[in-house]
Design a protein around this motif. Structure first.
Motif, mmCIF file in Angstrom:
data_model
loop_
_atom_site.group_PDB
_atom_site.id
_atom_site.type_symbol
_atom_site.label_atom_id
_atom_site.label_comp_id
_atom_site.label_asym_id
_atom_site.label_seq_id
_atom_site.Cartn_x
_atom_site.Cartn_y
_atom_site.Cartn_z
ATOM 1 N N LEU A 35 0.806 -1.150 -0.006
ATOM 2 C CA LEU A 35 -0.046 0.120 -0.047
ATOM 3 C C LEU A 35 0.874 1.150 0.073
ATOM 4 C CD1 LEU A 35 -2.658 -1.040 2.663
ATOM 5 C CD2 LEU A 35 -2.804 -1.164 0.262
ATOM 6 N N ARG A 36 0.412 2.471 -0.477
ATOM 7 C CA ARG A 36 1.258 3.521 -0.529
ATOM 8 C C ARG A 36 0.669 4.259 0.540
ATOM 9 N NH1 ARG A 36 4.566 4.828 -4.854
ATOM 10 N NH2 ARG A 36 4.231 3.623 -6.614
ATOM 11 N N VAL A 37 1.609 5.162 1.391
ATOM 12 C CA VAL A 37 1.214 6.091 2.375
ATOM 13 C C VAL A 37 1.746 7.307 1.891
ATOM 14 C CG1 VAL A 37 3.225 5.285 3.552
ATOM 15 C CG2 VAL A 37 1.494 6.209 4.883
ATOM 16 N N ASP A 38 0.807 8.294 2.502
ATOM 17 C CA ASP A 38 1.366 9.756 2.398
ATOM 18 C C ASP A 38 1.908 9.855 3.606
ATOM 19 O OD1 ASP A 38 0.328 10.155 -0.397
ATOM 20 O OD2 ASP A 38 -1.618 10.712 0.319
ATOM 21 N N LEU A 39 3.177 10.932 3.435
ATOM 22 C CA LEU A 39 3.781 10.986 4.953
ATOM 23 C C LEU A 39 4.301 12.525 5.013
ATOM 24 C CD1 LEU A 39 5.674 8.886 7.060
ATOM 25 C CD2 LEU A 39 7.165 10.438 5.747
ATOM 26 N N LYS A 90 7.266 -2.560 7.217
ATOM 27 C CA LYS A 90 5.884 -2.521 8.087
ATOM 28 C C LYS A 90 4.805 -2.746 7.233
ATOM 29 C CE LYS A 90 8.504 -0.612 11.923
ATOM 30 N NZ LYS A 90 8.837 -1.888 12.603
ATOM 31 N N ASP A 91 3.564 -3.112 7.540
ATOM 32 C CA ASP A 91 2.331 -2.879 7.020
ATOM 33 C C ASP A 91 1.854 -1.234 7.358
ATOM 34 O OD1 ASP A 91 2.442 -5.408 6.003
ATOM 35 O OD2 ASP A 91 1.111 -6.179 7.939
ATOM 36 N N LEU A 92 0.773 -1.216 6.658
ATOM 37 C CA LEU A 92 0.280 0.241 6.878
ATOM 38 C C LEU A 92 -0.339 0.572 8.199
ATOM 39 C CD1 LEU A 92 -0.623 3.201 5.568
ATOM 40 C CD2 LEU A 92 -2.613 2.197 4.704
ATOM 41 N N VAL A 93 -1.158 -0.486 8.728
ATOM 42 C CA VAL A 93 -1.595 -0.454 10.009
ATOM 43 C C VAL A 93 -0.766 -0.341 11.013
ATOM 44 C CG1 VAL A 93 -3.336 -1.428 11.656
ATOM 45 C CG2 VAL A 93 -3.886 -1.301 9.077
ATOM 46 N N GLU A 94 0.498 -1.095 11.054
ATOM 47 C CA GLU A 94 1.645 -0.945 11.933
ATOM 48 C C GLU A 94 2.327 0.286 12.071
ATOM 49 O OE1 GLU A 94 5.475 -3.954 13.018
ATOM 50 O OE2 GLU A 94 4.403 -4.265 10.976
ATOM 51 N N LEU A 95 2.650 0.772 10.671
ATOM 52 C CA LEU A 95 3.157 2.154 10.885
ATOM 53 C C LEU A 95 2.352 3.074 11.382
ATOM 54 C CD1 LEU A 95 4.583 2.665 6.955
ATOM 55 C CD2 LEU A 95 5.759 2.165 8.916
ATOM 56 N N SER A 123 16.026 14.320 16.634
ATOM 57 C CA SER A 123 14.943 13.959 16.439
ATOM 58 C C SER A 123 14.158 13.860 15.082
ATOM 59 C CB SER A 123 13.808 14.503 17.541
ATOM 60 O OG SER A 123 13.511 15.690 17.276
ATOM 61 N N VAL A 124 13.170 12.778 15.003
ATOM 62 C CA VAL A 124 12.392 12.723 13.708
ATOM 63 C C VAL A 124 10.831 12.534 14.352
ATOM 64 C CG1 VAL A 124 11.857 10.876 11.936
ATOM 65 C CG2 VAL A 124 14.101 11.270 12.900
ATOM 66 N N THR A 125 10.172 13.345 13.738
ATOM 67 C CA THR A 125 8.728 13.558 13.962
ATOM 68 C C THR A 125 7.825 13.062 12.815
ATOM 69 O OG1 THR A 125 9.138 15.218 15.489
ATOM 70 C CG2 THR A 125 6.862 14.879 14.831
ATOM 71 N N ILE A 126 7.065 12.406 13.008
ATOM 72 C CA ILE A 126 6.029 11.925 11.881
ATOM 73 C C ILE A 126 4.662 12.613 12.192
ATOM 74 C CG2 ILE A 126 4.791 10.082 10.819
ATOM 75 C CD1 ILE A 126 8.024 9.695 10.544
ATOM 76 N N SER A 127 4.475 13.741 11.310
ATOM 77 C CA SER A 127 3.529 14.823 11.619
ATOM 78 C C SER A 127 2.087 14.262 10.927
ATOM 79 C CB SER A 127 3.876 15.944 11.284
ATOM 80 O OG SER A 127 4.096 15.936 9.986
ATOM 81 N N SER A 128 2.128 13.593 9.927
ATOM 82 C CA SER A 128 1.001 12.814 9.303
ATOM 83 C C SER A 128 1.310 11.715 8.479
ATOM 84 C CB SER A 128 0.198 13.838 8.318
ATOM 85 O OG SER A 128 1.040 14.032 7.193
ATOM 86 N N LEU A 129 0.595 10.726 8.724
ATOM 87 C CA LEU A 129 0.545 9.446 7.728
ATOM 88 C C LEU A 129 -0.917 8.879 7.592
ATOM 89 C CD1 LEU A 129 2.912 6.884 9.018
ATOM 90 C CD2 LEU A 129 0.703 5.943 8.592
ATOM 91 N N ASP A 130 -0.927 8.708 6.489
ATOM 92 C CA ASP A 130 -2.333 8.244 5.685
ATOM 93 C C ASP A 130 -2.016 7.350 4.475
ATOM 94 O OD1 ASP A 130 -5.077 7.541 5.729
ATOM 95 O OD2 ASP A 130 -5.494 9.866 5.387
ATOM 96 N N GLN A 131 -2.924 6.730 4.061
ATOM 97 C CA GLN A 131 -3.273 6.092 2.888
ATOM 98 C C GLN A 131 -3.283 6.912 1.918
ATOM 99 O OE1 GLN A 131 -6.236 2.633 2.448
ATOM 100 N NE2 GLN A 131 -6.250 3.448 0.632
ATOM 101 N N THR A 132 -2.535 6.592 0.903
ATOM 102 C CA THR A 132 -2.759 7.526 -0.529
ATOM 103 C C THR A 132 -4.159 7.096 -1.042
ATOM 104 O OG1 THR A 132 -0.434 7.350 -0.813
ATOM 105 C CG2 THR A 132 -1.748 7.714 -2.773
ATOM 106 N N ASP A 133 -4.671 8.292 -1.535
ATOM 107 C CA ASP A 133 -5.889 8.097 -2.332
ATOM 108 C C ASP A 133 -5.930 7.013 -3.616
ATOM 109 O OD1 ASP A 133 -8.297 8.299 -3.752
ATOM 110 O OD2 ASP A 133 -8.114 10.659 -3.648
ATOM 111 N N PRO A 134 -6.709 6.193 -3.343
ATOM 112 C CA PRO A 134 -6.529 5.085 -4.669
ATOM 113 C C PRO A 134 -6.632 5.654 -5.914
ATOM 114 C CG PRO A 134 -7.772 4.450 -2.958
ATOM 115 C CD PRO A 134 -7.819 5.649 -2.499
#
Length: 169
Positions: A35-39, A90-95, A123-134
């Motif tokens: 799956l693609r993940v926007d980040l 890692k899987d999308l849900v796991e991320l 440090s590293v901060t993940i501010s947004s993470l979501d599935q890419t629009d299909p």
């Protein structure tokens, strides 16, 4: 003593810099489950106040060492590569559920790469993470095709389960 012909004076900023990295759409990260993940991620880096790091930073960054945008241009591919490397394991849900582990794993990879440039990762901060629009995925791409199939399977299964629950109610 500085001799103008033999030496060059380069200013090196010792302040913490925030480098933003965004990956979206066709440039999104690909996860283990295809799956693609926007980040969006922020990397906080700086040059330590010791002679060795200052010399490394001056050599690798040159006059760009005081501008976050210029530093970002130099190291962005290293940061993106680390994000891709960890996302692929890692899987999308796991991320999504283990963002802190994701950030820590990325940090472990990047620390060594940045040290060659005299930089230290704070440090590293993940501010947004979501599935890419299909709708942005391409069926001819192997990863996207497998991702679209998985999305279809999961959403269809969820519809069936919801329908069963509604009928029982």
């Amino acid at each position: 003593i500085i001799f103008p012909i033999l030496h060059q004076v380069i200013q090196v900023s010792l302040e913490t810099m925030r480098l933003n990295v965004e990956r979206r759409g066709t440039h999104a990260l690909i996860t283990k489950d295809n799956l693609r993940v926007d980040l969006s991620a922020e990397f906080y880096i700086k040059v330590q106040a010791n002679k060795e790091d200052i010399v490394h930073a001056a050599r690798s960054l040159g006059n760009r060492s005081v501008q976050a945008e210029a530093v970002s241009e130099l190291v962005e591919e290293k940061l993106v590569s680390a994000l891709r490397t960890v996302a692929a394991t890692k899987d999308l849900v796991e991320l999504h559920s283990k963002r802190d582990e994701f950030a820590t794993a990325v940090q472990q990879i990047v620390i060594h790469d940045l040290a060659h440039n005299g930089l230290t990762l704070e440090s590293v901060t993940i501010s947004s993470l979501d599935q890419t629009d299909p709708t942005q995925l391409q069926e001819r791409n192997v990863f996207d095709a497998q991702g679209l199939r998985k999305i279809a399977q999961i959403t269809q299964q969820a519809r069936v389960e919801r329908n069963v629950i509604e009928q029982e109610a």
